[in-house]
Design a protein around this motif. Structure first.
Motif, PDB file in Angstrom:
ATOM      1  N   PHE A   1       0.860  -1.221  -0.111  1.00 47.37           N
ATOM      2  CA  PHE A   1       0.110  -0.052   0.056  1.00 47.37           C
ATOM      3  C   PHE A   1       0.896   1.096  -0.243  1.00 47.37           C
ATOM      4  N   GLN A   2       2.007   1.245   0.685  1.00 46.62           N
ATOM      5  CA  GLN A   2       2.716   2.265   1.006  1.00 46.62           C
ATOM      6  C   GLN A   2       3.515   2.777   0.097  1.00 46.62           C
ATOM      7  N   LEU A   3       4.368   1.723  -0.629  1.00 45.60           N
ATOM      8  CA  LEU A   3       5.242   1.959  -1.671  1.00 45.60           C
ATOM      9  C   LEU A   3       4.809   2.054  -2.888  1.00 45.60           C
ATOM     10  N   LYS A   4       3.637   1.578  -3.204  1.00 41.90           N
ATOM     11  CA  LYS A   4       3.136   1.584  -4.680  1.00 41.90           C
ATOM     12  C   LYS A   4       3.032   3.210  -5.174  1.00 41.90           C
ATOM     13  N   PRO A   5       2.705   4.159  -4.396  1.00 47.00           N
ATOM     14  CA  PRO A   5       2.513   5.414  -4.976  1.00 47.00           C
ATOM     15  C   PRO A   5       3.949   5.937  -5.577  1.00 47.00           C
ATOM     16  N   LEU A   6       5.041   5.422  -4.704  1.00 49.03           N
ATOM     17  CA  LEU A   6       6.387   5.874  -5.199  1.00 49.03           C
ATOM     18  C   LEU A   6       6.565   5.475  -6.488  1.00 49.03           C
ATOM     19  N   ALA A   7       6.128   4.437  -7.095  1.00 46.82           N
ATOM     20  CA  ALA A   7       6.443   3.970  -8.158  1.00 46.82           C
ATOM     21  C   ALA A   7       5.696   4.807  -9.557  1.00 46.82           C
ATOM     22  N   ARG A   8       4.760   5.511  -9.269  1.00 45.33           N
ATOM     23  CA  ARG A   8       4.014   6.115 -10.063  1.00 45.33           C
ATOM     24  C   ARG A   8       4.339   7.479 -10.437  1.00 45.33           C
ATOM     25  N   HIS A   9       5.371   8.121  -9.783  1.00 42.04           N
ATOM     26  CA  HIS A   9       5.878   9.440 -10.010  1.00 42.04           C
ATOM     27  C   HIS A   9       7.406   9.572 -10.107  1.00 42.04           C
ATOM     28  N   PRO A  10       8.041  10.569 -10.892  1.00 41.08           N
ATOM     29  CA  PRO A  10       9.246  10.617 -11.013  1.00 41.08           C
ATOM     30  C   PRO A  10       9.951  11.019  -9.575  1.00 41.08           C
ATOM     31  N   ARG A  11      10.967  10.722  -9.575  1.00 39.15           N
ATOM     32  CA  ARG A  11      11.766  10.986  -8.338  1.00 39.15           C
ATOM     33  C   ARG A  11      11.832  12.487  -8.115  1.00 39.15           C
ATOM     34  N   ALA A  12      12.246  13.289  -9.012  1.00 34.35           N
ATOM     35  CA  ALA A  12      12.154  14.623  -8.811  1.00 34.35           C
ATOM     36  C   ALA A  12      10.827  15.051  -8.078  1.00 34.35           C
ATOM     37  N   GLN A  13       9.711  14.979  -8.481  1.00 34.17           N
ATOM     38  CA  GLN A  13       8.430  15.122  -8.126  1.00 34.17           C
ATOM     39  C   GLN A  13       8.199  14.702  -6.778  1.00 34.17           C
TER      40      GLN A  13
ATOM     41  N   ILE B   1      18.465   2.919   9.903  1.00 31.74           N
ATOM     42  CA  ILE B   1      18.306   1.657   9.618  1.00 31.74           C
ATOM     43  C   ILE B   1      16.670   1.685   9.255  1.00 31.74           C
ATOM     44  N   ALA B   2      16.471   1.662   8.082  1.00 28.73           N
ATOM     45  CA  ALA B   2      14.829   1.736   7.840  1.00 28.73           C
ATOM     46  C   ALA B   2      14.589   0.739   6.826  1.00 28.73           C
ATOM     47  N   THR B   3      13.225   0.369   6.446  1.00 26.99           N
ATOM     48  CA  THR B   3      12.962  -0.627   5.307  1.00 26.99           C
ATOM     49  C   THR B   3      13.298   0.593   4.118  1.00 26.99           C
ATOM     50  N   ASP B   4      13.803  -0.422   3.241  1.00 28.06           N
ATOM     51  CA  ASP B   4      14.194   0.184   2.019  1.00 28.06           C
ATOM     52  C   ASP B   4      13.435  -0.148   0.526  1.00 28.06           C
TER      53      ASP B   4
ATOM     54  N   ARG C   1       8.261  -1.826  -4.825  1.00 29.12           N
ATOM     55  CA  ARG C   1       8.415  -2.937  -3.956  1.00 29.12           C
ATOM     56  C   ARG C   1       9.420  -2.555  -3.015  1.00 29.12           C
ATOM     57  N   VAL C   2       9.422  -3.624  -2.043  1.00 30.56           N
ATOM     58  CA  VAL C   2      10.618  -3.496  -0.928  1.00 30.56           C
ATOM     59  C   VAL C   2      11.854  -4.186  -1.383  1.00 30.56           C
ATOM     60  N   ALA C   3      12.948  -3.614  -0.841  1.00 29.77           N
ATOM     61  CA  ALA C   3      14.159  -4.363  -1.153  1.00 29.77           C
ATOM     62  C   ALA C   3      14.814  -4.902   0.093  1.00 29.77           C
ATOM     63  N   GLY C   4      14.851  -6.166   0.115  1.00 30.59           N
ATOM     64  CA  GLY C   4      15.421  -6.931   1.474  1.00 30.59           C
ATOM     65  C   GLY C   4      14.482  -6.905   2.588  1.00 30.59           C
TER      66      GLY C   4
END
Length: 219
Positions: A60-72, A129-132, A143-146
């Protein structure tokens, strides 16, 4: 080595950065309020109750990160820091961090590193140390890494962090962990000096039963 570990949400912050990031995106019109607001509250309630499925939440939380360019995303995050996070820093946080200025200081949080790295930098905490979130070519995949840094995962990620520096837990002469949450009992049980900070009822009862210090950073 003397190691000072800090949970972030509802500990150093008088609120939850993960929850507020989603709320910020809703307020900006990036996420649909009707679809996301109730779901965001539901996950937050599950976290506080100790019933959160971390992988369902991260989807739920990481999907929105994939929908927008990093600069935005970075531009939104700068405004989120100003409007949401800076007012949320608990009044006692600067003094607590300063008390450990001669120790190795690490924020250990389940919240993803995109959200939390700028917060750690603002607080002057050298290590995180955080979820990456997974990245490809500098952009997020959703998606989550590790391993997520959550519950027992915080202990495992801490061991990995030490190992990457050629160290083991046996090299830690003295350690503290400050947290508000029942979800952090595995790491609280690990350190030499567990401290409950504005704790939830379950952690408060556990801390009182074990004669752990209970403090507040909110006054």
């Amino acid at each position: 080595m003397r190691l000072a570990l800090f949970d972030l949400d509802n500990t150093l912050l008088a609120g939850d950065s993960d929850f507020e990031w989603a709320q910020f995106l809703i307020e900006q019109g990036v996420l649909d309020r009707e679809v996301y607001e109730a779901r965001n509250q539901q996950f937050y309630d599950q976290y506080k109750a100790g019933t959160l499925d971390i992988h369902e939440f991260l989807d739920f939380q990481l999907k929105p990160l994939a929908r927008h360019p990093r600069a935005q995303l970075d531009a939104w995050h700068a405004e989120y820091m100003r409007s949401k996070i800076l007012p949320m820093v608990a009044p006692g946080t600067p003094a607590l961090l300063d008390r450990h200025r001669d120790d190795v200081r690490v924020i250990v949080t389940a919240t993803n590193s995109f959200v939390t790295a700028p917060i750690a930098a603002h607080l002057g905490v050298e290590h995180l140390i955080a979820t990456d979130p997974e990245q490809v070519g500098g952009e997020f995949t959703g998606r989550v890494a590790g391993l997520p840094s959550f519950r027992d995962g915080k202990v495992r990620r801490l061991d990995e962090w030490l190992a990457a520096r050629g160290l083991a837990w046996s090299d830690v002469a003295e350690s503290w962990f400050y947290s508000d949450s029942l979800n952090d009992l595995p790491l609280l049980e690990r350190v030499h000096h567990p401290v409950a900070v504005d704790p939830d009822p379950t952690l408060r009862a556990h801390a009182e039963g074990r004669a752990w210090p209970v403090i507040s950073l909110r006054r």
